[in-house]
Design a protein around this motif. Sequence first.
Motif, PDB file in Angstrom:
ATOM      1  N   VAL A  96      37.614  36.413   9.870  1.00  0.00           N
ATOM      2  CA  VAL A  96      37.685  35.974  11.194  1.00  0.00           C
ATOM      3  C   VAL A  96      38.646  34.949  11.312  1.00  0.00           C
ATOM      4  N   GLU A  97      38.663  34.024  10.444  1.00  0.00           N
ATOM      5  CA  GLU A  97      39.812  33.002  10.493  1.00  0.00           C
ATOM      6  C   GLU A  97      41.278  33.699  10.409  1.00  0.00           C
ATOM      7  N   THR A  98      41.298  34.684   9.825  1.00  0.00           N
ATOM      8  CA  THR A  98      42.920  35.346  10.072  1.00  0.00           C
ATOM      9  C   THR A  98      43.106  35.722  11.395  1.00  0.00           C
ATOM     10  N   ALA A 151      31.518  43.203  12.696  1.00  0.00           N
ATOM     11  CA  ALA A 151      31.091  41.577  12.954  1.00  0.00           C
ATOM     12  C   ALA A 151      32.372  40.775  13.190  1.00  0.00           C
ATOM     13  N   GLY A 152      33.699  41.423  12.861  1.00  0.00           N
ATOM     14  CA  GLY A 152      34.615  40.641  12.865  1.00  0.00           C
ATOM     15  C   GLY A 152      35.179  40.395  14.197  1.00  0.00           C
ATOM     16  N   TRP A 227      37.823  31.667  27.305  1.00  0.00           N
ATOM     17  CA  TRP A 227      36.809  32.396  27.861  1.00  0.00           C
ATOM     18  C   TRP A 227      36.379  33.523  26.865  1.00  0.00           C
ATOM     19  N   THR A 228      37.143  34.133  26.254  1.00  0.00           N
ATOM     20  CA  THR A 228      36.611  35.138  24.984  1.00  0.00           C
ATOM     21  C   THR A 228      35.731  34.258  23.927  1.00  0.00           C
ATOM     22  N   ASN A 229      36.001  33.319  23.844  1.00  0.00           N
ATOM     23  CA  ASN A 229      34.998  32.384  22.660  1.00  0.00           C
ATOM     24  C   ASN A 229      33.549  32.294  22.863  1.00  0.00           C
ATOM     25  N   LEU A 230      33.481  32.499  24.338  1.00  0.00           N
ATOM     26  CA  LEU A 230      31.899  32.383  24.789  1.00  0.00           C
ATOM     27  C   LEU A 230      31.284  33.604  24.133  1.00  0.00           C
ATOM     28  N   ALA A 231      31.916  34.775  23.944  1.00  0.00           N
ATOM     29  CA  ALA A 231      31.465  35.959  23.200  1.00  0.00           C
ATOM     30  C   ALA A 231      31.198  35.661  21.690  1.00  0.00           C
ATOM     31  N   MET A 232      31.922  34.611  21.159  1.00  0.00           N
ATOM     32  CA  MET A 232      32.211  34.486  19.475  1.00  0.00           C
ATOM     33  C   MET A 232      31.055  33.181  19.297  1.00  0.00           C
ATOM     34  N   HIS A 233      30.339  32.490  20.002  1.00  0.00           N
ATOM     35  CA  HIS A 233      29.530  31.521  19.749  1.00  0.00           C
ATOM     36  C   HIS A 233      28.505  31.834  18.608  1.00  0.00           C
ATOM     37  N   VAL A 237      25.882  33.188  12.583  1.00  0.00           N
ATOM     38  CA  VAL A 237      24.765  34.051  12.506  1.00  0.00           C
ATOM     39  C   VAL A 237      25.074  35.521  12.167  1.00  0.00           C
ATOM     40  N   THR A 238      26.249  35.966  12.998  1.00  0.00           N
ATOM     41  CA  THR A 238      26.710  37.614  12.893  1.00  0.00           C
ATOM     42  C   THR A 238      27.237  37.551  11.262  1.00  0.00           C
ATOM     43  N   ARG A 239      27.727  36.572  10.851  1.00  0.00           N
ATOM     44  CA  ARG A 239      28.601  36.745   9.516  1.00  0.00           C
ATOM     45  C   ARG A 239      27.304  36.653   8.453  1.00  0.00           C
TER      46      ARG A 239
END
Length: 277
Positions: A96-98, A151-152, A227-233, A237-239
């Motif tokens: 995810v960091e990549t 999950a990524g 904006w897209t980070n709202l979906a990644m909050h 937990v997903t990880r």
Amino acid sequence: MPAPPDVEDMPDHLEVDTDPTDDRISHIRLANPPHNVLTEAVVLELGEAIDAADRDPDIDAIVLGSVDEPFCAGADLDELASLDVDAGNRWLTAYVETVDRLRETGKPTIAAVEGTCVAGGNELVMGCDLIIAGDTARFGQPEVGVGSTAAGGGLQLLPLEIGTRRARELLLTGRLLDAGEAVEWGMINRAVEAGAAESVAADLATEIIDNSSPQAYRVMKSIMKGWTNLAMHDREVTRELTANVWASDEFTERAEAFRAGDGQSPRSFAGVRPDEE
């Protein structure tokens, strides 16, 4: 033109060079045959290559491609099946960091896709600003078939990009889209003649470099990322959940069947309601 890197400095699973017609463009190509699968080593090398291009004052844009087809068949199932929960968490964090490096750099990032681009490969290109694909390319998130999850970024970003109903169809059935369908669904930007994706992506990068304000580009990209980070909050937990999925017997069995080319054995789907007393 910048001096080419020493052979000793080249990553083991990537090919990195500058564009032959515009040395302001860095080409980062996956080179992990036969399917360009993502291992932890590949993910870490890719992150370092993106960082290097981000820091290089002579580089203005990044084109992400592959040396051969397929573009990327996703994560290495052999490696995932060997991970315990803690190692799975570390693997996903690195991945995810990549992807985030592509989303965060202020420089244009364009994916040039030839061949199959699925699972972790599709999530990787979703981290790019723009996606150009050869017309024989295919895209999708088929993780559900092998007992894994997207999950990524697939679970989070795909509904934003193509709509919830279409995203559900791809994520919950594992269906793949050809390049034409991917354009129609808003999953990629352009489908071009097979074999031409990288040159078209480089031309587009040059057009952006020559005509766009770097400051405005960086600010606009940052705002859209917010904006897209709202979906990644909830990605932590997903990880955690996905690391547990990878450590399960069901994933091990389905991954082994997939690698062996065997058909999957159907399992019963469990409900979630408490049993009646």
